[in-house]
Design a protein around this motif. Structure first.
Motif, PDB file in Angstrom:
ATOM      1  N   UNK A  65      58.210  87.101 -15.384  1.00  0.00           N
ATOM      2  CA  UNK A  65      57.352  88.755 -15.018  1.00  0.00           C
ATOM      3  C   UNK A  65      56.277  88.748 -15.863  1.00  0.00           C
ATOM      4  N   UNK A  66      54.971  88.622 -14.627  1.00  0.00           N
ATOM      5  CA  UNK A  66      54.122  88.455 -14.650  1.00  0.00           C
ATOM      6  C   UNK A  66      52.931  89.493 -13.919  1.00  0.00           C
ATOM      7  N   UNK A  67      51.767  90.905 -14.068  1.00  0.00           N
ATOM      8  CA  UNK A  67      51.505  91.998 -13.621  1.00  0.00           C
ATOM      9  C   UNK A  67      50.330  90.824 -13.573  1.00  0.00           C
ATOM     10  N   UNK A  68      49.716  90.037 -12.305  1.00  0.00           N
ATOM     11  CA  UNK A  68      48.833  88.916 -11.771  1.00  0.00           C
ATOM     12  C   UNK A  68      47.852  90.004 -11.350  1.00  0.00           C
ATOM     13  N   UNK A  69      48.180  90.408 -10.771  1.00  0.00           N
ATOM     14  CA  UNK A  69      46.996  91.462  -9.858  1.00  0.00           C
ATOM     15  C   UNK A  69      46.113  92.430 -10.561  1.00  0.00           C
ATOM     16  N   UNK A  70      45.619  92.200 -11.447  1.00  0.00           N
ATOM     17  CA  UNK A  70      44.734  93.124 -12.144  1.00  0.00           C
ATOM     18  C   UNK A  70      43.069  92.776 -12.014  1.00  0.00           C
ATOM     19  N   UNK A  71      42.436  94.273 -11.996  1.00  0.00           N
ATOM     20  CA  UNK A  71      40.968  93.115 -12.107  1.00  0.00           C
ATOM     21  C   UNK A  71      40.021  93.973 -13.325  1.00  0.00           C
ATOM     22  N   UNK A  72      39.608  93.327 -13.799  1.00  0.00           N
ATOM     23  CA  UNK A  72      38.591  93.871 -15.385  1.00  0.00           C
ATOM     24  C   UNK A  72      39.274  92.910 -16.193  1.00  0.00           C
ATOM     25  N   UNK A  73      38.964  93.433 -17.532  1.00  0.00           N
ATOM     26  CA  UNK A  73      39.883  93.017 -18.572  1.00  0.00           C
ATOM     27  C   UNK A  73      39.320  94.407 -19.594  1.00  0.00           C
ATOM     28  N   UNK A  74      40.561  93.806 -20.959  1.00  0.00           N
ATOM     29  CA  UNK A  74      40.804  94.636 -22.309  1.00  0.00           C
ATOM     30  C   UNK A  74      40.626  94.008 -23.667  1.00  0.00           C
ATOM     31  N   UNK A  99      42.803 102.515 -18.798  1.00  0.00           N
ATOM     32  CA  UNK A  99      41.724 102.073 -18.506  1.00  0.00           C
ATOM     33  C   UNK A  99      41.435 100.602 -17.610  1.00  0.00           C
ATOM     34  N   UNK A 100      42.772 100.606 -17.243  1.00  0.00           N
ATOM     35  CA  UNK A 100      42.270  98.674 -16.019  1.00  0.00           C
ATOM     36  C   UNK A 100      42.426  98.956 -14.230  1.00  0.00           C
ATOM     37  N   UNK A 101      43.306 100.863 -14.198  1.00  0.00           N
ATOM     38  CA  UNK A 101      42.922 101.576 -13.277  1.00  0.00           C
ATOM     39  C   UNK A 101      41.875 101.176 -12.258  1.00  0.00           C
ATOM     40  N   UNK A 106      38.978  99.833  -7.840  1.00  0.00           N
ATOM     41  CA  UNK A 106      37.408  99.603  -7.703  1.00  0.00           C
ATOM     42  C   UNK A 106      37.793  98.762  -6.992  1.00  0.00           C
ATOM     43  N   UNK A 107      38.612  97.473  -6.911  1.00  0.00           N
ATOM     44  CA  UNK A 107      38.137  96.185  -6.338  1.00  0.00           C
ATOM     45  C   UNK A 107      38.335  95.795  -5.046  1.00  0.00           C
ATOM     46  N   UNK A 108      39.373  96.009  -4.169  1.00  0.00           N
ATOM     47  CA  UNK A 108      39.418  96.030  -2.927  1.00  0.00           C
ATOM     48  C   UNK A 108      40.103  94.279  -2.900  1.00  0.00           C
ATOM     49  N   UNK A 109      40.969  94.953  -1.422  1.00  0.00           N
ATOM     50  CA  UNK A 109      41.462  93.318  -1.489  1.00  0.00           C
ATOM     51  C   UNK A 109      40.500  91.968  -1.636  1.00  0.00           C
ATOM     52  N   UNK A 110      39.898  91.749  -0.972  1.00  0.00           N
ATOM     53  CA  UNK A 110      39.507  90.736  -1.385  1.00  0.00           C
ATOM     54  C   UNK A 110      38.589  89.686  -2.000  1.00  0.00           C
ATOM     55  N   UNK A 111      38.070  91.087  -3.082  1.00  0.00           N
ATOM     56  CA  UNK A 111      38.418  90.326  -4.937  1.00  0.00           C
ATOM     57  C   UNK A 111      39.140  89.849  -6.020  1.00  0.00           C
ATOM     58  N   UNK A 112      40.968  91.050  -5.242  1.00  0.00           N
ATOM     59  CA  UNK A 112      41.902  91.203  -5.877  1.00  0.00           C
ATOM     60  C   UNK A 112      42.836  89.392  -5.455  1.00  0.00           C
ATOM     61  N   UNK A 113      42.196  89.465  -3.798  1.00  0.00           N
ATOM     62  CA  UNK A 113      42.744  88.461  -3.494  1.00  0.00           C
ATOM     63  C   UNK A 113      42.397  87.065  -3.942  1.00  0.00           C
ATOM     64  N   UNK A 136      51.121  98.005 -10.231  1.00  0.00           N
ATOM     65  CA  UNK A 136      51.482  98.659 -11.183  1.00  0.00           C
ATOM     66  C   UNK A 136      49.893  99.352 -12.174  1.00  0.00           C
ATOM     67  N   UNK A 137      48.588  98.453 -11.349  1.00  0.00           N
ATOM     68  CA  UNK A 137      47.295  98.914 -11.576  1.00  0.00           C
ATOM     69  C   UNK A 137      46.382  99.210 -11.107  1.00  0.00           C
ATOM     70  N   UNK A 138      47.090 100.284 -10.046  1.00  0.00           N
ATOM     71  CA  UNK A 138      46.995 101.145  -9.270  1.00  0.00           C
ATOM     72  C   UNK A 138      47.086 102.525  -9.381  1.00  0.00           C
TER      73      UNK A 138
END
Ligand code: NIG
Ligand code: FE
Length: 392
Positions: A65-74, A99-101, A106-113, A136-138
């Motif tokens: 169980x992970x939500x490993x694909x997200x950008x930014x932090x809180x 707040x993570x959406x 905004x991150x895009x494929x390359x950055x998220x990769x 789940x974060x889009x």
């Protein structure tokens, strides 16, 4: 490649308990395990030998169980909660998942990769060789599919193995007014298109106070099953809305969190063979009640343990500290915690992993300790000495 002189924890269901072999050997050929047994019976042959020197050798860990694909932090929210603010209170004031959406959209494929690959490397350094990754974060149709395509790109690298899940996380603020249309989009667009592109193996729904309702979840489950996806749910984290019963009725692979869950739901989960996934890091961080572990155990519900890696409630990439929380805070036994991050977690993901047996993928961890209990016991130290992932 052969690992010799190991204190072997096979987690082989054919052997009792953790399937320990005190002086054991594992023989691997390429990406597969071909033989497991006592060291003195190991087949002879040309091989690279790793002498484990009596140290613990286990299956590669499975983080189910992970939500490993997200950008930014809180991190700011973490500080607010440390100062006494509640999760829903922060979410209602514009924080939380919403707040993570923005950063993720905004991150895009390359950055998220890049972000995802860095995280997977950290996980592997902590002993994880199979990991579930949820979208789940889009929370737009194109965006969720794009997240899953990024996950698929990384999954092709196979180190660690990635199991992708489509997550209906919640209704984003801009869709609150037409939430029924949003749910229809999930059912009629996200799910069939993810199926057509083979972007996931299961669909997860957060059915809870502040997330999807039972009726909405039922519709999403229906669409998931029609597309031949496995089903799982975030349930009973903030309230008991009857989500676990619904998941059991749907024959879900797992129900995750389960801090708040009724006795009737526990019985239904046992009948359905659904795995209960314990996420103690998130539980402690939100100061939630401990799940009814003793009741789940008595009912015969299998329990897995996972990180819930996400920016809001558990920014944690490795499992041993979750094993510490599972044993120390949840009252799971050391054996339950180990099976929870190996064999049972693999069952929740419906992948062949989590046991050192002939034919399995060659995923194992050599630890710098000798006994299983040392890993959760010495929770602040990374005791991973060497990780073998797909024979590499
Ligand atoms: O598993 N419960 C829902 N989802 C996450 C929290 C995600 C977030 O806060 O960003 C969880 O705890
Ligand atoms: Fe989660």
């Amino acid at each position: 490649m052969v690992i010799r002189n190991a204190r072997l924890m096979t987690c082989d269901p054919e052997r009792p308990g953790l399937g320990m072999i005190d002086r054991g050997a594992v023989v691997m050929e390429g990406a597969r395990i071909v033989w497991v047994g006592p060291d003195n019976e190991a087949p002879a042959g040309e091989a690279t030998v790793i002498n484990a020197d009596g140290r613990l050798v286990t299956p590669g860990l499975v983080d189910c169980h992970t939500h490993a694909i997200f950008a930014g932090d809180r991190a700011g929210e973490f500080a607010m909660r440390a100062a006494g603010k509640g999760y829903l209170e922060i979410a209602e004031a514009g924080g939380g998942i919403n707040a993570t959406l923005g950063p993720t959209r905004g991150a895009g494929h390359a950055k998220l990769l890049g972000i995802l690959m860095t995280r997977l490397e950290r996980m592997r350094d902590g002993g994880t060789t199979s990991v579930e990754v949820k979208s789940g974060y889009d929370l737009t149709t194109e965006g969720e599919l794009a997240l899953l395509r990024t996950v698929k790109t990384v999954a092709a690298l196979e180190s660690p193995r990635v199991v992708p899940t489509l997550l209906a996380h919640l209704v984003p603020p801009e869709r609150k007014a037409d939430r029924d249309v949003f749910v229809r989009e999930i059912c009629e667009q996200w799910i069939p298109r993810a199926a057509a592109e083979q972007l996931a193996t299961s669909v997860d729904v957060w059915c809870d106070t502040g997330a999807f309702t039972v009726d909405e979840t039922r519709a999403i489950i229906g669409a998931a099953k029609a597309a031949a996806f496995g089903v799982r749910g975030h349930v009973g984290q903030l309230g008991d809305v009857g989500a676990a019963e619904l998941m059991a009725e749907a024959g879900a692979l797992s129900v995750d969190h389960v801090e708040l869950i009724s006795d009737a739901a526990i019985a239904a989960l046992a009948r359905a063979g659904t795995v209960a996934v314990m996420l103690p890091g998130a539980c402690v961080q939100l100061r939630l009640p401990v799940p009814p572990v003793e009741k789940l155990r008595r009912a015969g519900v299998a329990m897995a343990v996972a990180t819930d890696l996400n920016p809001g409630t558990s920014y944690c990439e490795t499992l041993p500290i979750q094993m510490w929380l599972a044993t120390t805070h949840y009252g799971m036994t050391v054996e339950e915690a180990w099976l929870g991050v190996t064999r049972v977690a693999a069952r929740a993901l419906r992948v062949e992993a989590g046991a050192l047996v002939a034919g399995a993928r060659a995923d194992c961890v050599i630890w710098s300790c000798e006994r299983p209990e040392e890993v959760p016991y010495r929770y602040g130290t990374n005791l991973v000495s060497r990780v073998i992932c797909g024979g590499a």
